[in-house]
Scaffold this active site. Sequence first.
Site, PDB file in Angstrom:
ATOM      1  N   ASP A 163       0.845  -1.194   0.000  1.00 33.09           N
ATOM      2  CA  ASP A 163       0.000   0.000   0.000  1.00 33.09           C
ATOM      3  C   ASP A 163       0.880   1.244   0.000  1.00 33.09           C
ATOM      4  OD1 ASP A 163      -2.403  -1.459   0.117  1.00 33.09           O
ATOM      5  OD2 ASP A 163      -2.240  -1.658   2.299  1.00 33.09           O
ATOM      6  N   ASP A 182      -7.139  -1.607  -4.524  1.00 35.85           N
ATOM      7  CA  ASP A 182      -8.241  -1.285  -3.613  1.00 35.85           C
ATOM      8  C   ASP A 182      -9.197  -0.283  -4.247  1.00 35.85           C
ATOM      9  OD1 ASP A 182      -7.054  -2.936  -1.718  1.00 35.85           O
ATOM     10  OD2 ASP A 182      -5.931  -1.291  -0.816  1.00 35.85           O
TER      11      ASP A 182
END
Length: 208
Positions: A163, A182
């Site tokens: 991330d 995401d």
Amino acid sequence: MPNSPENNLPPADVDHSPKPAHATTGSSTTPRSRLTKTPKMIANGNRAFIWYLLALMVVIIDQWTKWLAETKLTFHEPVPVIEPFLNWTLAYNYGAAFSFLADAGGWQKWFFSGLALVMALFLIIYLIKAPRKATLLSVGLAMVLGGAVGNLIDRMLHGHVIDFIHVHNADVWHYPIFNIADMGISIGVALIVIDMLFLEKKREMPRS
């Protein structure tokens, strides 16, 4: 004047029962209810490859941006982009969304990888069967597919999801760090919900 034989006949019975409504076409009559047809849904079929390409684009962009994050950023050291709302911050997620089960001990890697694989296979098949006219639905399914595969690649290669997108409001509020995969999943789910709420019933409405 003598009564004629015709005057002595009993009155004919008159049928006062309601007659069914018919629409006449040519020399035959067809009940009006049969003129209303439910539209036939044509599946994507071979055209599903278009949506597979969209999913592949999501995977490529996701993996490329993660590679940039890994090579250009230092773990947990934020790089301001738009102050005070957006940073690039490299982080690793060993669990699911919002770091769910991140500290479970390692088994969660295989659990979430299996879920992602099952979801990906389901979406691949469903995109073939989805109605061809349901463009918004197909876009949503493709984006969810791309996002699921993007994060699945991370789990299988690294044991965690990479991330780097950090949305926040100064030091007051921080949204969990996320990635392009995401975003694809979130946008895709939103499009699927919009299709279900506003477009699905219109496709199934009978035509007169």
